[in-house]
Design an enzyme around this catalytic site. Structure first.
Site, mmCIF file in Angstrom:
data_model
loop_
_atom_site.group_PDB
_atom_site.id
_atom_site.type_symbol
_atom_site.label_atom_id
_atom_site.label_comp_id
_atom_site.label_asym_id
_atom_site.label_seq_id
_atom_site.Cartn_x
_atom_site.Cartn_y
_atom_site.Cartn_z
ATOM 1 N N ALA A 1 0.841 -1.212 0.000
ATOM 2 C CA ALA A 1 0.000 0.000 0.000
ATOM 3 C C ALA A 1 0.870 1.254 0.000
ATOM 4 C CB ALA A 1 -0.929 -0.022 1.212
ATOM 5 N N HIS B 1 12.485 -4.917 -18.650
ATOM 6 C CA HIS B 1 12.281 -3.662 -17.913
ATOM 7 C C HIS B 1 13.606 -3.398 -17.197
ATOM 8 C CE1 HIS B 1 10.377 -0.414 -15.851
ATOM 9 N NE2 HIS B 1 10.483 -0.968 -14.659
HETATM 10 N N1 LIG Z 1 7.234 -2.390 -12.868
HETATM 11 C C1 LIG Z 1 7.393 -1.082 -12.885
HETATM 12 O O1 LIG Z 1 7.357 -0.462 -13.936
HETATM 13 C C2 LIG Z 1 7.610 -0.338 -11.588
HETATM 14 C C3 LIG Z 1 7.433 1.051 -11.521
HETATM 15 C C4 LIG Z 1 7.593 1.686 -10.296
HETATM 16 C C5 LIG Z 1 7.934 0.938 -9.155
HETATM 17 N N2 LIG Z 1 8.120 -0.392 -9.277
HETATM 18 C C6 LIG Z 1 8.463 -1.225 -8.113
HETATM 19 O O2 LIG Z 1 7.290 -1.392 -7.326
HETATM 20 C C7 LIG Z 1 7.672 -1.648 -5.965
HETATM 21 C C8 LIG Z 1 6.910 -0.708 -5.041
HETATM 22 O O3 LIG Z 1 7.287 0.630 -5.279
HETATM 23 P P1 LIG Z 1 6.688 1.816 -4.369
HETATM 24 O O4 LIG Z 1 7.204 3.070 -4.940
HETATM 25 O O5 LIG Z 1 5.245 1.626 -4.185
HETATM 26 O O6 LIG Z 1 7.438 1.526 -2.986
HETATM 27 P P2 LIG Z 1 6.926 1.933 -1.531
HETATM 28 O O7 LIG Z 1 8.105 1.772 -0.624
HETATM 29 O O8 LIG Z 1 6.230 3.233 -1.556
HETATM 30 O O9 LIG Z 1 5.836 0.802 -1.195
HETATM 31 C C9 LIG Z 1 6.177 -0.532 -1.014
HETATM 32 C C10 LIG Z 1 5.279 -1.084 0.089
HETATM 33 O O10 LIG Z 1 5.565 -2.475 0.241
HETATM 34 C C11 LIG Z 1 5.389 -2.778 1.616
HETATM 35 N N3 LIG Z 1 6.047 -4.029 1.957
HETATM 36 C C12 LIG Z 1 7.358 -4.281 2.149
HETATM 37 N N4 LIG Z 1 7.542 -5.568 2.456
HETATM 38 C C13 LIG Z 1 6.327 -6.162 2.439
HETATM 39 C C14 LIG Z 1 5.863 -7.472 2.666
HETATM 40 N N5 LIG Z 1 6.699 -8.474 3.010
HETATM 41 N N6 LIG Z 1 4.540 -7.709 2.569
HETATM 42 C C15 LIG Z 1 3.670 -6.714 2.262
HETATM 43 N N7 LIG Z 1 4.057 -5.457 2.061
HETATM 44 C C16 LIG Z 1 5.366 -5.176 2.133
HETATM 45 C C17 LIG Z 1 5.985 -1.577 2.338
HETATM 46 O O11 LIG Z 1 5.524 -1.494 3.689
HETATM 47 C C18 LIG Z 1 5.501 -0.428 1.456
HETATM 48 O O12 LIG Z 1 4.299 0.135 1.946
HETATM 49 C C19 LIG Z 1 9.195 -1.478 -5.930
HETATM 50 O O13 LIG Z 1 9.827 -2.733 -6.027
HETATM 51 C C20 LIG Z 1 9.481 -0.647 -7.168
HETATM 52 O O14 LIG Z 1 10.806 -0.799 -7.636
HETATM 53 C C21 LIG Z 1 7.962 -1.038 -10.457
#
Ligand SMILES: NC(=O)c1ccc[n+]([C@@H]2O[C@H](COP(=O)([O-])OP(=O)(O)OC[C@H]3O[C@@H](n4cnc5c(N)ncnc54)[C@H](O)[C@@H]3O)[C@@H](O)[C@H]2O)c1
EC number: 1.1.1.37
Length: 297
Positions: free
Chosen positions: A8, A174
């Protein structure tokens, strides 16, 4: 349609808001290791729904059982890149999170489609495929549409054009070995050098945010998630570039047609692009091998 948003944080919460406001999800659950974060954002979303006159059920928490009967599970849980970090450096930390959630999804939402967002994207799709045990058409990665949008943005901005004047697609990984599958603009030609420059700008599109925000982008990634959920819901034959596993369990970009069933449309690759695709595939496969070697140590 019930959508479970796992993670979230920035991407998960932004995507949840889009899915709610465009009425894609009638039921939304936000799951996070930080239960209060998920509960707080769910409450905020529920009050947005009231304001927007939308009837939807929205809940947050950390209980795996909340996945029950989800049609789509979006996996955004994990660590995002920090300045100077590559997507691959996140692999081992995020793989343990993705593998755990994939097995919980298989238990509580066995008929769902998983959309993986966590980075490094293609490797995480491969991990989710393995640990869910789902068929490959039900484990898809979101990145191809985002990378394509970044290329379109670079082209439109460079030539001072409207988005609707530009058509472009990014393909492969990616990551560093992604490449332009095609690119064209209305009323003019893009030279080889121009395209090379703009392709490179799109490639570093993600890193630009890390320099500015200290974390990765989230509005455009959430728009990518929205597009995939909408295509899954409507089943109207929309074609999107997504990451999907192959018979060896290695995920890489493909063009998918979202009809009653999800079908792979073979991309037209000339010899140069076929070589680039093979390089992207080899890079993903190597990263997957590195990860497996690491987890056996
Ligand atoms: N595929 C894409 O194009 C793309 C684009 C942007 C971000 N991302 C990736 O998406 C992911 C999330 O990015 P974000 O900016 O939302 O990060 P963020 O840090 O804002 O959110 C990640 C969330 O994951 C939660 N989390 C961590 N460990 C967990 C677990 N074991 N179980 C449940 N929740 C858990 C955290 O508490 C946090 O709220 C990252 O890996 C980022 O690199 C991918």
């Amino acid at each position: 349609m019930k959508i479970a948003m796992i993670g979230a944080g920035n991407v998960g919460a932004s995507a949840a808001f889009l899915l709610l406001s465009h009425k894609i999800a009638k039921e939304l659950v936000l799951l996070d290791i930080n239960a209060n974060l998920a509960k707080g954002k769910a409450l905020d979303l529920a009050q947005s729904a009231t304001l927007l006159d939308i009837n939807a059920k929205i809940q947050g928490g950390d209980d795996y059982k909340m996945l029950k009967n989800a049609d789509i599970c979006v996996l955004t849980a994990g660590f995002a890149r920090k300045d100077g970090q590559s997507r691959d450096e996140l692999a081992s930390k995020n793989a343990s999170i993705v593998s755990l959630w994939a097995s919980k999804i298989a238990k509580f939402a066995p008929k769902s489609v998983i959309i993986v967002v966590t980075n490094p994207l293609d490797v995480m799709v491969s991990v989710a495929l393995k640990f869910s045990g789902f068929e490959k058409e039900r484990v898809l990665g979101m990145a191809g549409e985002l990378d394509s949008a970044r290329l379109k943005y670079e082209i439109a901005t460079h030539f001072g054009l409207k988005n609707s004047d530009v058509s472009a697609q990014m393909f492969g990984e990616h990551g560093q070995s992604m490449f332009a599958l095609n690119a064209s603009v209305r009323g003019r030609k893009i030279s080889k050098n121009e395209l090379l420059h703009l392709e490179n700008q799109a490639k570093i599109g993600g890193a630009k945010f890390i320099a500015l925000l200290g974390t990765s982008a989230f509005y455009a990634p959430s728009a990518g998630i929205f597009k995939m959920c909408k295509a899954l819901k409507s089943k109207n034959g929309t074609e999107l570039i997504c990451s999907i596993g192959d018979e060896n369990g290695v995920a890489c970009a493909q063009i998918l047609k979202f009809g009653k069933k999800i079908k792979i449309i073979n991309a037209k690759l000339n010899a140069i692009k076929a070589k680039k695709y093979a390089q992207a595939y080899a890079a993903i496969k190597q990263n997957l091998l590195n990860l497996e070697n690491l987890s056996h140590k």
